[in-house]
Motif scaffolding. Structure first.
Motif, PDB file in Angstrom:
ATOM      1  N   ASP A  99       1.096  -1.234  -0.196  1.00 30.55           N
ATOM      2  CA  ASP A  99      -0.044  -0.284  -0.476  1.00 30.55           C
ATOM      3  C   ASP A  99       0.440   0.990  -0.206  1.00 30.55           C
ATOM      4  O   ASP A  99       0.467   2.246  -0.123  1.00 30.55           O
ATOM      5  CB  ASP A  99      -1.028   0.033   0.706  1.00 30.55           C
ATOM      6  N   LEU A 100       2.095   1.302   0.055  1.00 31.80           N
ATOM      7  CA  LEU A 100       2.858   2.063   0.419  1.00 31.80           C
ATOM      8  C   LEU A 100       3.987   2.467  -0.872  1.00 31.80           C
ATOM      9  O   LEU A 100       4.513   3.338  -1.095  1.00 31.80           O
ATOM     10  CB  LEU A 100       3.972   2.100   1.109  1.00 31.80           C
ATOM     11  N   VAL A 101       4.008   1.456  -1.826  1.00 32.45           N
ATOM     12  CA  VAL A 101       4.607   1.060  -3.303  1.00 32.45           C
ATOM     13  C   VAL A 101       4.659   2.594  -4.607  1.00 32.45           C
ATOM     14  O   VAL A 101       5.340   3.313  -4.417  1.00 32.45           O
ATOM     15  CB  VAL A 101       4.879   0.471  -4.014  1.00 32.45           C
ATOM     16  N   LEU A 102       3.653   2.980  -4.158  1.00 36.74           N
ATOM     17  CA  LEU A 102       2.960   4.138  -5.089  1.00 36.74           C
ATOM     18  C   LEU A 102       3.457   5.955  -4.307  1.00 36.74           C
ATOM     19  O   LEU A 102       3.828   6.639  -5.324  1.00 36.74           O
ATOM     20  CB  LEU A 102       1.581   4.151  -5.239  1.00 36.74           C
ATOM     21  N   TRP A 103       3.382   5.938  -3.210  1.00 40.27           N
ATOM     22  CA  TRP A 103       3.860   7.156  -2.534  1.00 40.27           C
ATOM     23  C   TRP A 103       5.361   6.987  -2.288  1.00 40.27           C
ATOM     24  O   TRP A 103       6.234   7.753  -3.045  1.00 40.27           O
ATOM     25  CB  TRP A 103       3.458   7.263  -0.951  1.00 40.27           C
ATOM     26  N   ILE A 104       5.961   5.885  -2.466  1.00 41.74           N
ATOM     27  CA  ILE A 104       7.172   5.378  -2.308  1.00 41.74           C
ATOM     28  C   ILE A 104       8.218   6.170  -3.600  1.00 41.74           C
ATOM     29  O   ILE A 104       9.356   6.933  -3.679  1.00 41.74           O
ATOM     30  CB  ILE A 104       7.680   4.564  -2.113  1.00 41.74           C
ATOM     31  N   ASP A 105       7.961   5.869  -4.773  1.00 46.75           N
ATOM     32  CA  ASP A 105       8.511   5.884  -5.841  1.00 46.75           C
ATOM     33  C   ASP A 105       7.178   7.146  -6.654  1.00 46.75           C
ATOM     34  O   ASP A 105       8.947   8.150  -6.729  1.00 46.75           O
ATOM     35  CB  ASP A 105       7.658   5.220  -6.816  1.00 46.75           C
ATOM     36  N   ALA A 106       6.805   8.263  -5.701  1.00 50.16           N
ATOM     37  CA  ALA A 106       6.521   9.643  -5.898  1.00 50.16           C
ATOM     38  C   ALA A 106       7.108   9.899  -5.166  1.00 50.16           C
ATOM     39  O   ALA A 106       7.803  11.417  -6.032  1.00 50.16           O
ATOM     40  CB  ALA A 106       4.963   9.759  -6.036  1.00 50.16           C
ATOM     41  N   ALA A 107       7.428   9.735  -3.950  1.00 49.85           N
ATOM     42  CA  ALA A 107       8.927  10.345  -3.394  1.00 49.85           C
ATOM     43  C   ALA A 107       9.889  10.070  -3.790  1.00 49.85           C
ATOM     44  O   ALA A 107      11.289  11.491  -3.949  1.00 49.85           O
ATOM     45  CB  ALA A 107       9.345   9.627  -1.647  1.00 49.85           C
ATOM     46  N   GLY A 108      10.560   9.137  -4.648  1.00 49.89           N
ATOM     47  CA  GLY A 108      11.307   9.114  -5.446  1.00 49.89           C
ATOM     48  C   GLY A 108      11.971  10.356  -6.931  1.00 49.89           C
ATOM     49  O   GLY A 108      13.114  10.961  -6.607  1.00 49.89           O
TER      50      GLY A 108
END
Length: 639
Positions: free
Chosen positions: A542-551
């Motif tokens: 559930d955090l993959v999208l947010w982690i990629d967006a942070a990068g």
């Protein structure tokens, strides 16, 4: 003491007289008169024919104002009409010079043979002969006359200011009146090319304006009739002068009025009173440069001395009209007399007192922020670099996957923070007790070298700590910590040599040259921190999208930081930030993290190189010439 070897220099001004004793070994000391560092030039003629000088003359003026002369210099070569007859102005000046001679003899322990008198550059042979007669009547030996601007320029050389042969300097002496001179340094000394003066463009005019503001409610309001006859004028003038000097240290002071309640005077009132005088001084400077047939772009420096030198209005008016940033010398009221005495002009030995060198100013609060931001960013990045290492393998064969670009940026920020503190270190070096003073250029050059060494040492420390903490060979750590900062180190070494040799003096001072843009540091540091987070965070579904967006956001911020370092024009920043930010965001990955760090390190090196080239080696001349062209007309038109 060695009275026969002492040199006595006297600067007899319209408002005050200062004097210095100097000896061949370079030691010197200013003469004091009671609790005052200068003797008032005012005199009072008593009924028995005696002349009272200094502060007692002001005290006697209240009882018999018609016998008081506040500025004998304005009536030289004339006879003063006083009750009981006329008195020669030479006798009035001789009384002041006699008191200085007596004080100098008491300090030196005997008679002094070498006497120098400071004279305005605009005085002709008649006035100079007149002053020699006054010195002879005071009991002084035949004096050597030294022109005030030449004495100031001599003082600057003794203090370490680099004035190469062939350079042009402007000296603004703003005391009771104003005198502006343009000098050229030749092989045999300084030559006065042009000098202009105005007795009404100095502290006396500011005093009159303040009195008008206190009595009439506005500057230069007329003084009521009868004020001078009862001595009130001189009491009020003494109070106004004391208040004017006190406003240099306090935001507001109370001025007692002889015939009314006390009035509070603040810096705004003083600024309003000083502004017309400052504009006149600036106009004199423009006209003197034009009379010397020197282009403003060829002026190596504009130096301000005298009792009014510290007023902000004077510096602002000069910078606006002349187009050259003025420099106020240390202890401006003593600059001319110290130069005439050759104070500090000797080979320096152990324990010898020397004239104080101008100290680079400690940077303001914004400069402290510019130092702290890259410092904390460096610590944050190196901490994240160590604490987010990705371990692979088992036991003996374990190895860590590291973000080498983050280590490179941490080292770059450490060097940026250290170089930003270069002038602070220079100021600390100047304040060392018991040490022989360095020139201003030597202080700055040493400060830059010391700060550069500190930055390199911190970067090396990061490498050693990282090697020990991770447990891998130190070679890779040293390469990524030291190689990215190598170009900046070379540029810093060049700056240190330029500053120490005083080949160039950057506009705005070295503090501005060493101040790296804080916005670039914040964007780049936040960007790299987000990139490292995206590469090392636990990738819960559930955090993959947010982690990629942070990068991707981190890559975008890093690209913006690069643009802010390379480009200074706001419009170009807007144009280039978008494509470079998008490219940086697109290539964010473990393999590209080192490349992103190197790109930013390169941008920092480009920024430092551009600073040295544009501000120091080849400073732009066109804007200055344009400013001179447009503002000279304004200054002359408003005369």
């Amino acid at each position: 003491m060695r009275s026969g070897e002492a040199r006595l220099a006297i600067d007899w001004g319209s408002a005050s007289t200062s004097a210095v004793l100097a000896w061949p070994d370079g030691t010197w000391s200013p003469l004091t008169f009671g609790a005052e560092s200068a003797l008032s030039s005012a005199v009072f003629l008593s009924e028995d024919g005696g002349v009272i000088t200094g502060q007692p003359a002001w005290q006697a003026a209240a009882g018999c104002p018609e016998r008081f002369i506040p500025a004998p210099r304005r009536s030289i070569e004339q006879r003063e009409a006083l009750p009981g007859g006329e008195v020669d102005a030479v006798d009035l000046v001789a009384a002041t010079l006699r008191q200085v001679a007596e004080q100098a003899g008491a300090v030196a322990g005997g008679e002094i043979e070498d006497v120098r008198l400071v004279v305005p550059a605009g005085w002709g042979p008649r006035r100079r002969t007149w002053l020699r007669h006054a010195a002879h009547r005071a009991g002084l030996p035949q004096p050597r006359l030294v022109e005030a601007p030449v004495a100031v320029a001599t003082r600057m050389l003794a203090s370490g200011v680099h004035l190469p042969v062939g350079s042009y300097v402007v000296v603004c002496d703003v005391g009771g009146g104003a005198e502006v001179s343009v000098l050229r340094r030749g092989p045999a000394g300084f030559e006065v090319l042009a000098t202009l003066s105005d007795a009404s463009a100095g502290g006396s005019a500011v005093d009159d304006a303040l009195i008008g503001a206190l009595i009439g409610g506005e500057p230069n309001a007329p003084i009521p009739d009868g004020t001078a006859s009862n001595g009130t004028q001189w009491v009020l003038l003494a109070s106004v002068r004391a208040a004017k000097h006190a406003l240099g240290e306090h935001p507001a002071v109370t001025v007692p009025l002889p015939d009314g309640p006390a009035v509070v005077v603040n810096g705004t009132v003083l600024e309003q009173a000083a502004r017309p005088v400052a504009q006149r001084v600036a106009q004199l400077a423009v006209e003197a440069v034009a009379a010397a047939e020197v282009d403003a772009a060829e002026v190596s420096g504009l130096y301000v001395v005298g009792g009014m030198a510290g007023m902000p209005a004077v510096a602002e008016a000069l910078a606006e009209c002349v187009g050259v940033t003025p420099v106020v010398l240390a202890d401006p009221a003593m600059a001319a007399v110290c130069g005439a005495a050759d104070a500090g002009a000797a080979s320096v030995g152990a324990g010898v007192e020397m004239a104080e060198s101008p100290v680079p100013p400690v940077p303001p609060v914004r400069r402290a922020v510019a130092i702290a931001v890259p410092g904390f960013a460096s610590l944050a990045l190196v901490a994240q670099f160590l604490l987010t290492a990705q371990w692979n393998g088992w036991y003996v064969h374990r190895w860590a996957l590291l973000n080498w670009g983050e280590l490179a940026m941490a080292a770059v920020f450490a060097l940026v923070a250290a170089l930003g503190a270069g002038t602070v270190i220079a100021s600390a070096l100047a304040a060392r007790p018991g040490q022989a003073p360095m020139s201003a250029g030597g202080q700055v050059g040493t400060g830059i070298l010391a700060s550069m060494s500190l930055g390199v040492a911190v970067a090396g420390l990061y490498a050693v700590v990282g090697s020990v903490y991770i447990g891998q060979e130190v070679g890779s750590f040293l390469r990524w910590a030291l190689m990215p900062i190598a170009p900046v180190v070379v540029v810093a070494a060049v700056m240190a040599v330029i500053a120490a040799r005083q080949w160039r003096q950057p506009v705005g001072g070295w503090s501005q040259v060493l101040a790296f843009p804080t916005g670039s540091v914040v964007c780049a540091a936040a960007g790299m921190a987000l990139i490292q987070y995206s590469l090392t965070a636990d990738r819960w579904p559930d955090l993959v999208l947010w982690i990629d967006a942070a990068g991707r956001v981190g890559g975008l911020l890093l690209g913006i930081g690069v643009v802010m370092a390379v480009v200074s024009t706001p419009l170009l920043r807007l144009i280039l930030a978008a494509p470079l930010g998008v490219i940086s965001a697109a290539i964010v990955s473990q393999a590209a993290s080192g490349i992103l760090g190197v790109i930013y390190a390169t941008a920092v090196a480009v920024w430092w190189t551009r600073q040295v080239w544009a501000r120091v080696i080849r400073p732009a001349r066109q804007p200055v010439q344009h400013t001179v062209t447009t503002t000279v007309a304004a200054c002359r038109g408003g005369g």
